[in-house]
Write a protein that holds these residues in place. Sequence first.
Motif, PDB file in Angstrom:
ATOM      1  N   LEU A 114      48.296  36.483  40.091  1.00 24.43           N
ATOM      2  CA  LEU A 114      47.019  36.231  39.403  1.00 24.43           C
ATOM      3  C   LEU A 114      46.185  37.505  39.379  1.00 24.43           C
ATOM      4  N   ARG A 115      46.130  38.171  40.524  1.00 29.30           N
ATOM      5  CA  ARG A 115      45.378  39.435  40.591  1.00 29.30           C
ATOM      6  C   ARG A 115      45.940  40.469  39.612  1.00 29.30           C
ATOM      7  N   VAL A 118      44.849  39.606  36.150  1.00 30.92           N
ATOM      8  CA  VAL A 118      43.423  39.865  35.953  1.00 30.92           C
ATOM      9  C   VAL A 118      43.183  41.369  35.797  1.00 30.92           C
ATOM     10  N   ARG A 119      43.873  42.160  36.605  1.00 36.87           N
ATOM     11  CA  ARG A 119      43.726  43.618  36.501  1.00 36.87           C
ATOM     12  C   ARG A 119      44.197  44.095  35.130  1.00 36.87           C
ATOM     13  N   MET A 121      44.218  42.428  32.397  1.00 34.00           N
ATOM     14  CA  MET A 121      43.225  42.040  31.386  1.00 34.00           C
ATOM     15  C   MET A 121      42.055  43.014  31.379  1.00 34.00           C
ATOM     16  N   ARG A 122      41.642  43.402  32.573  1.00 30.37           N
ATOM     17  CA  ARG A 122      40.521  44.335  32.651  1.00 30.37           C
ATOM     18  C   ARG A 122      40.876  45.648  31.958  1.00 30.37           C
TER      19      ARG A 122
ATOM     20  N   VAL B  23      38.563  37.343  43.162  1.00 27.94           N
ATOM     21  CA  VAL B  23      39.664  37.716  42.259  1.00 27.94           C
ATOM     22  C   VAL B  23      39.170  38.137  40.867  1.00 27.94           C
ATOM     23  N   PHE B  24      38.227  37.400  40.312  1.00 30.97           N
ATOM     24  CA  PHE B  24      37.842  37.683  38.927  1.00 30.97           C
ATOM     25  C   PHE B  24      36.718  38.719  38.814  1.00 30.97           C
ATOM     26  N   GLU B  27      37.313  42.615  39.229  1.00 33.20           N
ATOM     27  CA  GLU B  27      37.940  43.301  38.094  1.00 33.20           C
ATOM     28  C   GLU B  27      37.034  43.258  36.861  1.00 33.20           C
ATOM     29  N   PHE B  28      36.673  42.051  36.451  1.00 33.65           N
ATOM     30  CA  PHE B  28      35.943  41.906  35.187  1.00 33.65           C
ATOM     31  C   PHE B  28      34.498  42.365  35.307  1.00 33.65           C
TER      32      PHE B  28
END
Lengths: 344, 344
Positions: A114-115, A118-119, A121-122, B23-24, B27-28
């Motif tokens: 998941l991490r 997410v990374r 996506m960033r 987690v989110f 990054e975001f």
Amino acid sequence: DHERVLLGHGSGGRLSADLVGRVFLPEFGNEVLSALEDAATLTIDPRGEATRDQANRIAFTTDSFVVKPLFFPGGDIGKLAVHGTVNDLAVSGAQPLYLSAAFILEEGFQIDPLRRIVRSMRQACAAAGVALVTGDTKVVDRGKGDQIFITTTGIGVHRVDRDLSIHNARPGDAVIVSGTIGDHGITIMSTREGIEFETALESDTAPLNGLVEAMLEACPTIRAMRDPTRGGVSSTLNELAVASHVGIVLDEASLPVKPAVHSACEMLGLDPLYVANEGKLIAVVPGDRAEPLVEVMRRHPLGRDAAVIGRVVSEHPAMVVLRNAIGGQRVVSLLAGEQLPRIC
Amino acid sequence: DHERVLLGHGSGGRLSADLVGRVFLPEFGNEVLSALEDAATLTIDPRGEATRDQANRIAFTTDSFVVKPLFFPGGDIGKLAVHGTVNDLAVSGAQPLYLSAAFILEEGFQIDPLRRIVRSMRQACAAAGVALVTGDTKVVDRGKGDQIFITTTGIGVHRVDRDLSIHNARPGDAVIVSGTIGDHGITIMSTREGIEFETALESDTAPLNGLVEAMLEACPTIRAMRDPTRGGVSSTLNELAVASHVGIVLDEASLPVKPAVHSACEMLGLDPLYVANEGKLIAVVPGDRAEPLVEVMRRHPLGRDAAVIGRVVSEHPAMVVLRNAIGGQRVVSLLAGEQLPRIC
Ligand SMILES: Nc1ncnc2c1ncn2[C@@H]1O[C@H](COP(=O)(O)OP(=O)(O)OP(=O)(O)O)[C@@H](O)[C@H]1O
Ligand SMILES: Nc1ncnc2c1ncn2[C@@H]1O[C@H](COP(=O)(O)OP(=O)(O)OP(=O)(O)O)[C@@H](O)[C@H]1O
Ligand SMILES: [Mg+2]
Ligand SMILES: [Mg+2]
Ligand SMILES: [Mg+2]
Ligand SMILES: [Mg+2]
Ligand SMILES: [Mg+2]
Ligand SMILES: [Mg+2]
């Protein structure tokens, strides 16, 4: 009756169009939605009324991503989720600005992948110049989801008062593709099946907004663009032909196809015209603007293999025809079955 | 390590906040996202630049809906999906205008319930005055989803230059709830468990934009609003207390709770403060504006049971405390476990 959802309803081909046309549009139908563009164009003025003149024209689009496997050569579900929505905004002629991301996680999914997603996506957001500004996280019980599904929605702004639309193609126009076709779909398929190639094949997932900007600057008369994702180039061109009431003639010899994709397609009995792309666009332009535009595209890293692949004709409206080197021709219809589920 | 996603990560309580925070956000994280409001506020001007002055202020929010069962007393997943996003826009002080809807369908799901859900969404859009302008449809293989998941994303416009924010509460403010609490969560739970009540209990799912408009008109000094969905009133108030660095004192006797919800909670060992609502809002207003505002709310069908339920204090910042009738008090912390998965 007991009609049910089939895998093919997610193919991007004929069954997808059927489901939208029979189940969703009859209820939701309004002028904006029914145009079936890549992104809705909305006008918003400071009083919240939709008047065209003193208002901002905003582009708005959404896609869910359910690709399997989550990680594949050239990308992952997170990159795909950012690029997919960025591209639907870009091919509408809008500058992508903001994204939302909603996550449906399956109980038991590991935090580590998941991490990584997410990374990824960033990084994709940074590369495309968009900000992810709102999100949501839901969890479903084990066995009721599949690790992770991501839905991204995007807002862009139309900088100039130009109307790109799949309804705009006219006889005499040329059809351009920005590069080789089928890379994404064949990568996913061969990753799933464990097929190896002599030369490395990767998904083409990429943000197209930079290429589109260069194209619109060089050629303000572009009539339409679309990203040929699920259902491939055949779906996109059929949608264009139907929406614009025109015929399209493709020249088989001019279709850019990587050798690895070509041989995988032969092996698997597939036609690259039906295979998904995640970093390519189709553009329709007045015939005499095509070659100069292709020159411009080839100077951009994502347009190196750009080519004119066909032309718009007044004959056989709503139909796409492929001509081969020896003059034979066949109809390129919408994808009929499911081909490859969960490609994006 | 091999940390995994738990059902509680979707609860709206402590684990949800943890996952977003660990987690989110890392990054975001950007200023807009990190404010963790119900909707992001964006500024868009005709050149696509984010300047505050001559620009529109737009609200943008997303939610996925995975509720089980799909149909329940008072509503269905479709209504929930429209109302949920409309409400996140409304409580941000924006007028909801446009929605997108992305569907993840499980192979084998019947077209008939799908049609009913789509019809229900159309009706909910009409009632809330929003247009559904763009969509997406994906299909996952049997056993890899659960019939239907819907993600809606909404755009609204801020008509006046007012900043409602969960960061705005101040000591001396009053806390108002728009009606009885726990109706949605207890309806879902008892539908699942097959529990029957003497009096009919229904989900409170409803679009709050009409109520919010009446409230903002009557009381322009409203500081913050939020819809207490997953995690219930306790989550909302804890988020407010943390964001505004204030304490909140609730008065137990003033909490509006339906008798059926009260007895179901006793039976199931639940606290209505932790149970989800889908048609209620919490508002924070200057203390002296509370009673007149409650009067206005009670004249609206969705605010008939509105009540002042507590006040904002400078003591115990970031903490919510409940006082009972005989003067006892206890801390109302964030929901710790999972309570009821897939409530929305
Ligand atoms: N469930 C739905 N309800 C309403 N409109 C829909 C729905 N699904 C798709 N549409 C509309 O149908 C058109 C085509 O959608 P589609 O998802 O095939 O396009 P796309 O996003 O460009 O392709 P892809 O999803 O493969 O990236 C769009 O205009 C979209 O708004
Ligand atoms: N995966 C995520 N990535 C980034 N931000 C997230 C994510 N999930 C939630 N958020 C942010 O956290 C805040 C709280 O989200 P949450 O979903 O709990 O609010 P809500 O939509 O009001 O509640 P509900 O989903 O129960 O209706 C919001 O500001 C949201 O943007
Ligand atoms: Mg598209
Ligand atoms: Mg798309
Ligand atoms: Mg949410
Ligand atoms: Mg909310
Ligand atoms: Mg919400
Ligand atoms: Mg789509």
